[in-house]
Design a protein around this motif. Sequence first.
Motif, PDB file in Angstrom:
ATOM      1  N   SER A   5       0.847  -1.184   0.000  1.00 42.17           N
ATOM      2  CA  SER A   5       0.000   0.000   0.000  1.00 42.17           C
ATOM      3  C   SER A   5       0.879   1.230   0.000  1.00 42.17           C
ATOM      4  N   PRO A   6       0.329   2.407  -0.297  1.00 40.12           N
ATOM      5  CA  PRO A   6       1.146   3.605  -0.344  1.00 40.12           C
ATOM      6  C   PRO A   6       1.880   3.893   0.947  1.00 40.12           C
ATOM      7  N   HIS A   7       1.340   3.398   2.077  1.00 38.75           N
ATOM      8  CA  HIS A   7       1.956   3.700   3.358  1.00 38.75           C
ATOM      9  C   HIS A   7       2.799   2.553   3.911  1.00 38.75           C
ATOM     10  N   THR A   8       2.831   1.411   3.174  1.00 32.09           N
ATOM     11  CA  THR A   8       3.601   0.251   3.628  1.00 32.09           C
ATOM     12  C   THR A   8       4.967   0.231   2.944  1.00 32.09           C
ATOM     13  N   PRO A   9       6.043   0.140   3.702  1.00 32.02           N
ATOM     14  CA  PRO A   9       7.374   0.100   3.071  1.00 32.02           C
ATOM     15  C   PRO A   9       7.498  -1.105   2.150  1.00 32.02           C
ATOM     16  N   ALA A  10       8.069  -0.884   0.965  1.00 36.96           N
ATOM     17  CA  ALA A  10       8.326  -1.979   0.019  1.00 36.96           C
ATOM     18  C   ALA A  10       9.664  -2.615   0.374  1.00 36.96           C
ATOM     19  N   LEU A  11       9.692  -3.941   0.482  1.00 30.63           N
ATOM     20  CA  LEU A  11      10.904  -4.649   0.910  1.00 30.63           C
ATOM     21  C   LEU A  11      11.199  -5.786  -0.048  1.00 30.63           C
ATOM     22  N   ALA A  12      12.462  -5.907  -0.450  1.00 28.74           N
ATOM     23  CA  ALA A  12      12.905  -7.002  -1.322  1.00 28.74           C
ATOM     24  C   ALA A  12      14.201  -7.568  -0.766  1.00 28.74           C
ATOM     25  N   ARG A  13      14.394  -8.875  -0.931  1.00 29.50           N
ATOM     26  CA  ARG A  13      15.611  -9.552  -0.463  1.00 29.50           C
ATOM     27  C   ARG A  13      16.231 -10.328  -1.620  1.00 29.50           C
ATOM     28  N   ILE A  14      17.508 -10.064  -1.865  1.00 31.96           N
ATOM     29  CA  ILE A  14      18.261 -10.750  -2.910  1.00 31.96           C
ATOM     30  C   ILE A  14      19.514 -11.346  -2.278  1.00 31.96           C
ATOM     31  N   GLN A  15      19.864 -12.564  -2.661  1.00 33.81           N
ATOM     32  CA  GLN A  15      21.053 -13.191  -2.088  1.00 33.81           C
ATOM     33  C   GLN A  15      22.307 -12.832  -2.866  1.00 33.81           C
ATOM     34  N   SER A  16      23.385 -12.586  -2.131  1.00 34.10           N
ATOM     35  CA  SER A  16      24.704 -12.417  -2.715  1.00 34.10           C
ATOM     36  C   SER A  16      25.697 -13.122  -1.794  1.00 34.10           C
ATOM     37  N   LEU A  37      12.225  11.524   4.223  1.00 28.50           N
ATOM     38  CA  LEU A  37      13.081  12.394   3.442  1.00 28.50           C
ATOM     39  C   LEU A  37      13.913  11.565   2.473  1.00 28.50           C
ATOM     40  N   PRO A  38      14.109  12.019   1.235  1.00 33.47           N
ATOM     41  CA  PRO A  38      14.892  11.258   0.250  1.00 33.47           C
ATOM     42  C   PRO A  38      16.306  10.967   0.763  1.00 33.47           C
ATOM     43  N   ALA A  39      16.663   9.703   0.735  1.00 33.17           N
ATOM     44  CA  ALA A  39      17.991   9.275   1.187  1.00 33.17           C
ATOM     45  C   ALA A  39      18.276   7.907   0.597  1.00 33.17           C
ATOM     46  N   PHE A  40      19.557   7.585   0.483  1.00 33.16           N
ATOM     47  CA  PHE A  40      20.000   6.270  -0.018  1.00 33.16           C
ATOM     48  C   PHE A  40      21.107   5.815   0.932  1.00 33.16           C
ATOM     49  N   LEU A  41      20.778   4.896   1.825  1.00 40.58           N
ATOM     50  CA  LEU A  41      21.686   4.469   2.870  1.00 40.58           C
ATOM     51  C   LEU A  41      22.054   3.008   2.687  1.00 40.58           C
ATOM     52  N   VAL A  42      23.308   2.665   2.955  1.00 45.11           N
ATOM     53  CA  VAL A  42      23.786   1.280   2.941  1.00 45.11           C
ATOM     54  C   VAL A  42      24.360   0.974   4.314  1.00 45.11           C
ATOM     55  N   LYS A  71      12.112   8.914  -2.025  1.00 50.06           N
ATOM     56  CA  LYS A  71      11.779   8.305  -0.738  1.00 50.06           C
ATOM     57  C   LYS A  71      13.063   7.891  -0.023  1.00 50.06           C
ATOM     58  N   ARG A  72      12.869   7.290   1.132  1.00 49.20           N
ATOM     59  CA  ARG A  72      14.005   6.815   1.924  1.00 49.20           C
ATOM     60  C   ARG A  72      14.339   5.387   1.487  1.00 49.20           C
ATOM     61  N   ILE A  73      15.532   5.194   0.917  1.00 50.61           N
ATOM     62  CA  ILE A  73      15.980   3.879   0.445  1.00 50.61           C
ATOM     63  C   ILE A  73      17.038   3.365   1.415  1.00 50.61           C
ATOM     64  N   LEU A  74      16.748   2.215   1.999  1.00 51.19           N
ATOM     65  CA  LEU A  74      17.676   1.622   2.973  1.00 51.19           C
ATOM     66  C   LEU A  74      18.111   0.244   2.491  1.00 51.19           C
ATOM     67  N   VAL A  75      19.412   0.057   2.358  1.00 47.52           N
ATOM     68  CA  VAL A  75      19.984  -1.237   1.971  1.00 47.52           C
ATOM     69  C   VAL A  75      20.673  -1.826   3.190  1.00 47.52           C
ATOM     70  N   ASN A  76      20.250  -3.017   3.589  1.00 44.64           N
ATOM     71  CA  ASN A  76      20.823  -3.695   4.753  1.00 44.64           C
ATOM     72  C   ASN A  76      21.477  -4.993   4.302  1.00 44.64           C
ATOM     73  N   LEU A  77      22.734  -5.178   4.670  1.00 47.18           N
ATOM     74  CA  LEU A  77      23.487  -6.379   4.305  1.00 47.18           C
ATOM     75  C   LEU A  77      23.555  -7.301   5.513  1.00 47.18           C
ATOM     76  N   VAL A  78      22.931  -8.455   5.401  1.00 50.32           N
ATOM     77  CA  VAL A  78      22.790  -9.398   6.521  1.00 50.32           C
ATOM     78  C   VAL A  78      23.683 -10.610   6.283  1.00 50.32           C
TER      79      VAL A  78
END
Length: 500
Positions: A5-16, A37-42, A71-78
């Motif tokens: 939905s417009p208010h739900t964060p979109a989340l995707a997971r890709i393996q590397s 606020l627009p941001a691109f964080l790793v 939008k706020r883009i957050l990349v998390n490496l797990v």
Amino acid sequence: MTSPSPHTPALARIQSFAFSGIEAVPVKVEVQVSSGLPAFLVVGLADKSVGEARERVRAALTAMGLALPPKRILVNLVPADLLKEGAHFDLPIALGLLCAMGILSFEAVSAYAAVGELSLDGRINPVAGVLSAAIGAVEDKLGLICPAAQAIEARWGNGSTDVLGAPTLAALVSHFQGQQILSPTPLPTEHFIEYGPDLADVKGMAIGRRALEIAAAGAHSMLMSGPPGAGKSMLASRLPGILPNLTREEALETSRIHSVSGILQNGRLVVRPPYRAPHHSASFPAIVGGGAKARPGEVSLANNGVLFLDELPEFSRSCLESLRQPIETGSISIARAAHHTTYPARFQFIAAMNPCRCGYLGDLERSCRKAPRCGEDYTAKISGPMLDRMDLCVQIEPLSPIEISRAPKGESSAAVRARVEIARQRQIERQGVPNSQVSPDAFEMDDDARSLAEQAAERLRLSNRGITRLIRVSRTIADLEGTQNIQRHHVAEALTFRRR
């Protein structure tokens, strides 16, 4: 993945993958696009090259006519406590972002792991470690997306791997959208085999050639000593040409080391024993491995092959002493503040040296005024324990101009290799590994041979290691002859190659 939905964060997971030694460690690349606020964080303990992926991904999408959402883009490496290094995370970050933006189907992309570096125009550039990544993908039951230039390399990892070799990010998007399907990468069937310089070029030098054949048959270490120009380096360079081909397991292990080092040639599997000959000015990390990212050194790049050190006393003492452990164990451990990595290092050690600094010790007309003291000082640069690890020591005498001119052409590498392969096969059938890796208790000796070995050990004051290596060389000579037991003349010949 359902449409948010417009208010739900979109989340995707890709393996590397991250790389620890030659092993591929699974890393989940999580990409979230949310309001703010627009941001691109790793985040996730990423090094500088991974953090810079933000700008490469942004430019690659721009080249495709796409813009990042405001939008706020957050990349998390797990996992977050594992150090992530390398630009190969560019591609999974871009794919995760495209899934989170709704451009690609997460269900289709999630069946793959991904590695690849992005250019600003969207091209996917080669990266190190694709072969290990392919093996890791198979273990996780995933396909692999990689640069098109390395698709064949990835296929060597496992014949059943579903490999997508993409030249550009746009081509990959078209593939998953069903607009232009990428051709599957065929399983390679041919190997590139190059034997190198031929032993037939070596004239005379019967003792040197015999020692080289024994060393090849049993995977023994060897030290050659002689004046400049006697032919030591020439002999050493022809050793790989008389060694047997690598087994598939050995080829994969060696190729993985070359892959993570970024030196695997054209995605071809290493099927011949590698030959590494570093200069004596090479640094400690260059020889044993290490540095800021704990990369493999020459001892690991020579795995299942030959490490040749010319002008042995000119190498630093720390470099030479560091070879003692891998010669015995076949591996090297690199311990750093941020890394603790173990690389395979099962190499055949070959060294050459002059008898003294001027090189002409024993030649009354050409030796320097410090003889013979100069020879003692020069040899003293090599420690006793290091010399004790040499299975064969051979004196290479130069040929006269007349001998060089009139000597017949030597036996070819192919003929010698045939004998070496037969002897090596006997060893594999008997004990599974070459003689240089076996305890002498496993070898059967005649009473006369055992008596001679005991007398020689007492007279020459051989260490336990020296006795072990004497018997191993004797066993190899017996294998070349096709004899079941070690006999007296085998021990006698092996003694001629012991350093006095």
